[in-house]
Design a protein around this motif. Structure first.
Motif, PDB file in Angstrom:
ATOM      1  N   PHE A 295       1.262  13.712  -2.705  1.00 44.55           N
ATOM      2  CA  PHE A 295       0.384  13.082  -3.690  1.00 44.55           C
ATOM      3  C   PHE A 295       0.758  13.315  -5.136  1.00 44.55           C
ATOM      4  O   PHE A 295       0.418  12.518  -6.007  1.00 44.55           O
ATOM      5  CB  PHE A 295      -1.057  13.570  -3.475  1.00 44.55           C
TER       6      PHE A 295
ATOM      7  N   TRP B 188      -1.562  -8.717   6.056  1.00 46.86           N
ATOM      8  CA  TRP B 188      -2.133  -7.950   7.170  1.00 46.86           C
ATOM      9  C   TRP B 188      -3.538  -8.444   7.477  1.00 46.86           C
ATOM     10  O   TRP B 188      -3.944  -8.495   8.654  1.00 46.86           O
ATOM     11  CB  TRP B 188      -2.129  -6.463   6.832  1.00 46.86           C
TER      12      TRP B 188
ATOM     13  N   ARG C 156      -1.189  -3.382  -4.206  1.00 49.95           N
ATOM     14  CA  ARG C 156      -0.899  -3.067  -5.611  1.00 49.95           C
ATOM     15  C   ARG C 156      -1.720  -4.006  -6.489  1.00 49.95           C
ATOM     16  O   ARG C 156      -2.534  -4.775  -6.007  1.00 49.95           O
ATOM     17  CB  ARG C 156       0.599  -3.244  -5.888  1.00 49.95           C
ATOM     18  N   ASP C 157      -1.447  -3.947  -7.771  1.00 50.14           N
ATOM     19  CA  ASP C 157      -2.177  -4.800  -8.708  1.00 50.14           C
ATOM     20  C   ASP C 157      -1.816  -6.261  -8.479  1.00 50.14           C
ATOM     21  O   ASP C 157      -0.786  -6.733  -8.904  1.00 50.14           O
ATOM     22  CB  ASP C 157      -1.820  -4.411 -10.148  1.00 50.14           C
ATOM     23  N   VAL C 158      -2.624  -6.938  -7.726  1.00 49.00           N
ATOM     24  CA  VAL C 158      -2.381  -8.361  -7.490  1.00 49.00           C
ATOM     25  C   VAL C 158      -3.622  -9.130  -7.858  1.00 49.00           C
ATOM     26  O   VAL C 158      -4.729  -8.620  -7.773  1.00 49.00           O
ATOM     27  CB  VAL C 158      -2.021  -8.655  -6.008  1.00 49.00           C
TER      28      VAL C 158
ATOM     29  N   TYR D 298      -5.880   5.636  -6.986  1.00 51.50           N
ATOM     30  CA  TYR D 298      -4.521   5.769  -7.491  1.00 51.50           C
ATOM     31  C   TYR D 298      -3.713   6.621  -6.519  1.00 51.50           C
ATOM     32  O   TYR D 298      -4.189   7.663  -6.054  1.00 51.50           O
ATOM     33  CB  TYR D 298      -4.513   6.414  -8.877  1.00 51.50           C
ATOM     34  N   PHE D 299      -2.515   6.181  -6.195  1.00 48.64           N
ATOM     35  CA  PHE D 299      -1.637   6.958  -5.341  1.00 48.64           C
ATOM     36  C   PHE D 299      -0.300   7.093  -6.059  1.00 48.64           C
ATOM     37  O   PHE D 299       0.335   6.097  -6.386  1.00 48.64           O
ATOM     38  CB  PHE D 299      -1.462   6.274  -3.968  1.00 48.64           C
ATOM     39  N   ARG D 300       0.090   8.329  -6.330  1.00 49.50           N
ATOM     40  CA  ARG D 300       1.300   8.585  -7.120  1.00 49.50           C
ATOM     41  C   ARG D 300       1.260   7.794  -8.421  1.00 49.50           C
ATOM     42  O   ARG D 300       2.262   7.222  -8.856  1.00 49.50           O
ATOM     43  CB  ARG D 300       2.553   8.250  -6.321  1.00 49.50           C
ATOM     44  N   GLY D 301       0.094   7.765  -9.037  1.00 45.24           N
ATOM     45  CA  GLY D 301      -0.034   7.130 -10.336  1.00 45.24           C
ATOM     46  C   GLY D 301      -0.165   5.620 -10.285  1.00 45.24           C
ATOM     47  O   GLY D 301      -0.453   4.989 -11.307  1.00 45.24           O
ATOM     48  N   ARG D 302       0.061   5.030  -9.122  1.00 47.24           N
ATOM     49  CA  ARG D 302      -0.042   3.570  -9.048  1.00 47.24           C
ATOM     50  C   ARG D 302      -1.458   3.166  -8.679  1.00 47.24           C
ATOM     51  O   ARG D 302      -2.063   3.742  -7.784  1.00 47.24           O
ATOM     52  CB  ARG D 302       0.916   3.005  -8.000  1.00 47.24           C
ATOM     53  N   GLU D 303      -1.940   2.113  -9.357  1.00 44.18           N
ATOM     54  CA  GLU D 303      -3.280   1.640  -9.072  1.00 44.18           C
ATOM     55  C   GLU D 303      -3.277   0.829  -7.781  1.00 44.18           C
ATOM     56  O   GLU D 303      -2.426  -0.045  -7.584  1.00 44.18           O
ATOM     57  CB  GLU D 303      -3.778   0.754 -10.219  1.00 44.18           C
ATOM     58  N   LEU D 304      -4.216   1.148  -6.900  1.00 44.55           N
ATOM     59  CA  LEU D 304      -4.364   0.383  -5.657  1.00 44.55           C
ATOM     60  C   LEU D 304      -5.751  -0.221  -5.592  1.00 44.55           C
ATOM     61  O   LEU D 304      -6.738   0.428  -5.944  1.00 44.55           O
ATOM     62  CB  LEU D 304      -4.154   1.278  -4.434  1.00 44.55           C
TER      63      LEU D 304
ATOM     64  N   HIS E 138       8.543  -0.760  -1.385  1.00 47.99           N
ATOM     65  CA  HIS E 138       9.056  -2.103  -1.067  1.00 47.99           C
ATOM     66  C   HIS E 138       9.258  -2.928  -2.322  1.00 47.99           C
ATOM     67  O   HIS E 138       8.832  -4.080  -2.408  1.00 47.99           O
ATOM     68  CB  HIS E 138       8.123  -2.852  -0.118  1.00 47.99           C
TER      69      HIS E 138
ATOM     70  N   ASP F 201       8.205   4.678   0.008  1.00 49.21           N
ATOM     71  CA  ASP F 201       8.897   3.424  -0.296  1.00 49.21           C
ATOM     72  C   ASP F 201       7.871   2.358  -0.639  1.00 49.21           C
ATOM     73  O   ASP F 201       7.043   1.984   0.182  1.00 49.21           O
ATOM     74  CB  ASP F 201       9.722   3.001   0.928  1.00 49.21           C
TER      75      ASP F 201
ATOM     76  N   PHE G 104      -7.203  11.622  -2.289  1.00 52.02           N
ATOM     77  CA  PHE G 104      -7.356  10.189  -2.029  1.00 52.02           C
ATOM     78  C   PHE G 104      -8.799   9.792  -1.730  1.00 52.02           C
ATOM     79  O   PHE G 104      -9.440   9.169  -2.574  1.00 52.02           O
ATOM     80  CB  PHE G 104      -6.429   9.798  -0.870  1.00 52.02           C
TER      81      PHE G 104
ATOM     82  N   TYR H  19       2.695   9.687 -14.285  1.00 48.76           N
ATOM     83  CA  TYR H  19       3.609   9.489 -13.161  1.00 48.76           C
ATOM     84  C   TYR H  19       4.784   8.574 -13.492  1.00 48.76           C
ATOM     85  O   TYR H  19       5.787   8.584 -12.785  1.00 48.76           O
ATOM     86  CB  TYR H  19       2.857   8.925 -11.952  1.00 48.76           C
TER      87      TYR H  19
ATOM     88  N   PRO I 268       0.134  -0.034   1.004  1.00 45.29           N
ATOM     89  CA  PRO I 268       1.209  -0.978   0.668  1.00 45.29           C
ATOM     90  C   PRO I 268       2.525  -0.268   0.416  1.00 45.29           C
ATOM     91  O   PRO I 268       3.287  -0.621  -0.480  1.00 45.29           O
ATOM     92  CB  PRO I 268       0.679  -1.620  -0.621  1.00 45.29           C
ATOM     93  N   CYS I 269       2.782   0.776   1.208  1.00 43.61           N
ATOM     94  CA  CYS I 269       4.003   1.550   1.023  1.00 43.61           C
ATOM     95  C   CYS I 269       4.259   2.288   2.323  1.00 43.61           C
ATOM     96  O   CYS I 269       3.378   2.393   3.171  1.00 43.61           O
ATOM     97  CB  CYS I 269       3.840   2.565  -0.114  1.00 43.61           C
ATOM     98  N   PHE I 270       5.495   2.773   2.489  1.00 41.61           N
ATOM     99  CA  PHE I 270       5.789   3.584   3.652  1.00 41.61           C
ATOM    100  C   PHE I 270       5.909   5.034   3.205  1.00 41.61           C
ATOM    101  O   PHE I 270       6.694   5.348   2.314  1.00 41.61           O
ATOM    102  CB  PHE I 270       7.088   3.140   4.332  1.00 41.61           C
TER     103      PHE I 270
END
Lengths: 321, 152
Positions: free
Chosen positions: A257, B134, B123-125, B56-62, A293, A291, B39, A266, B24-26
């Protein structure tokens, strides 16, 4: 007027949580701070004293603090006072020559609305949190870059002062990048004033030095409050060049995390090297790859490691039911 | 070596899992992690009127939306064995299968809990959840499948 150095002489909500001398290194908590959630973005403004005429010409200064560090908010501040008000004898020299203690004392003086200084000066800040900065730069679409954010924030702060009825006739702005284009942009946006954008504006114009103090003290206190509430070790200035900061980043990272406290940007390369880049010499030994993507990924070194087939088929096609 | 057959054993005892998320990530990690702290406990609502979740996950907005599974469908949380940790004694025969090309190894997994809805994160869509691949896969295809394969 010096305050008593009592154990708990701070005056704001939930002040019982902050005890000076027990690891909380702040003398003065300015009103621009949200002590409940200091890591969040926040807008704050003051006004001038009601008996000071608003319809006289005012000058306004703009400065920021915390653009470069990997920790904490970026804070934009504007400060304004009547053009006729003499700022020279209050100690607003080049803000970079002032110590943190001196800056804090000066902001405390500005906040004292019983003095001539406090009555004639208004100021506002927009603090942009580390979370907001990082998320903006890490967006998949419509990435928000730092310069755009800086300009938008500045113009919004100035506009709000105009909206409150203040007749700003002179605007002075400190800048890092080339001043000419920014000056044109601001001048077009605010034709009622004479706009001057220049480097080192905080040493040339006292009103900019004042804005600089508002921004710096706000950021410093925000950062220290978050550190205290997280009960975490000293992380230094928050700049990547500061060994204490990089040490804190490396030792406190959670491999999946990242970091607690919403205080790390980040999007900063220093943070990404530790969290996201396996081959980097600073990455953690329990590194976890995520990842996203993205075909055109931001600078991540893929050459040192083959992308695994797992990352392309995460529905568990290794199994048959 | 052929792919193993998985036997799923139901050990849920009525336990439901309330916090299932499609990311939205692996994430290349299978072990324990402080998911609640970083989380689940930090999910809030977006500041508009769309009832979208925000995290937010690793700084990315979800942005997230909850999807209820269609009628007649149930979700199961299954503990998959880690590669290389298959317990051969659980299989019917006592033989060593690894070199034998003709036989297929079997693995036993357990369902630990069930779920009837989960969150889909993007992600930001600007597109709505109905456009998410999905979401479509679950809602549209199950509807389609029910039309072409009617069972009594």
């Amino acid at each position: 007027m010096k305050k008593n150095q009592g154990e708990n002489d701070l005056n704001f909500p939930n002040k019982e949580k902050f005890v000076k001398g027990k690891g909380f290194n702040v003398d003065f908590v300015p009103p621009s701070i949200d002590t409940e959630t200091p890591e969040k973005s926040k807008y704050f403004h003051t006004t001038i004293a009601p008996d000071v005429a608003k319809d006289q010409p005012f000058c306004l200064g703009v400065d920021e603090a915390g653009r470069g560090p990997v920790l904490g908010p970026m804070v934009y501040a504007v400060a304004y006072c009547p053009v006729d008000f003499d700022l020279t004898n209050f100690g607003f020299a080049d803000s970079k020559t002032l110590t943190a203690v001196k800056r804090s004392q000066l902001l405390e003086d500005i906040c004292n609305t019983e003095t001539e200084l406090g009555r004639h000066v208004g100021w506002s800040v927009q603090s942009i949190s580390a979370k907001e900065l990082g998320a903006g730069m890490l967006r998949k679409y419509n990435k928000y870059n730092l310069n755009s954010q800086a300009h938008d924030t500045t113009m919004s702060l100035i506009q709000k002062v105009y909206d409150s009825g203040i007749q700003i006739r002179e605007i002075y702005v400190d800048t890092v990048g080339p001043p000419e284009t920014y000056q044109q942009k601001l001048q077009a946006r605010f034709p009622q004033a004479k706009v001057k954008v220049t480097k080192k504006a905080d040493s040339l114009f006292p009103i900019v030095s004042l804005a600089s103090i508002c921004a710096k003290v706000t950021r410093d206190v925000q950062l220290e409050l978050v550190r205290y509430l997280l009960q975490t070790q000293d992380w230094g200035s928050g700049y990547s060049s500061d060994a204490r900061t990089t040490k804190w980043l490396r030792s406190s990272v959670q491999p999946v995390f990242g970091w607690k406290g919403d205080i790390v940007r980040y999007s900063w390369q220093t943070a990404r090297d530790i969290l996201e880049v396996a081959s980097s010499k600073t990455s953690s030994p329990s590194f976890v790859d995520v990842d996203w993507h993205e075909e055109k990924a931001a600078p991540i070194n893929f050459t040192a490691r083959k992308p695994s087939s797992k990352s392309r088929s995460w529905f568990g096609t290794d199994f048959a039911f | 070596m052929k792919k193993p057959i998985i036997h799923i054993e139901n050990k849920t005892e009525g336990k439901t899992e309330d916090n299932v998320s499609l990311m939205p990530c692996f994430i290349d990690f299978d072990g324990p992690a402080p998911v609640s702290e970083f989380f689940h406990d930090k999910i809030s609502k977006k500041d508009d009127s769309t009832n979208t979740d925000l995290v937010y996950f690793r700084g990315r907005e979800l942005n997230g939306k909850t999807l209820k599974l269609p009628d007649g469908y149930m979700g199961e949380c299954v503990h998959l064995p880690l590669p290389g940790s298959v317990d051969q004694s659980l299989t019917g025969n006592g033989q060593d299968n690894i070199e034998d090309e003709a036989s297929v190894s079997e693995e036993h997994c357990q369902t630990s809990s069930t779920f009837s809805q989960f969150r889909i994160w993007d992600r930001d869509v600007s597109t709505s959840i109905e456009q998410n691949q999905w979401y479509k896969g679950i809602v549209e295809w199950t509807q389609f499948a029910s039309k072409i394969a009617y069972t009594e």
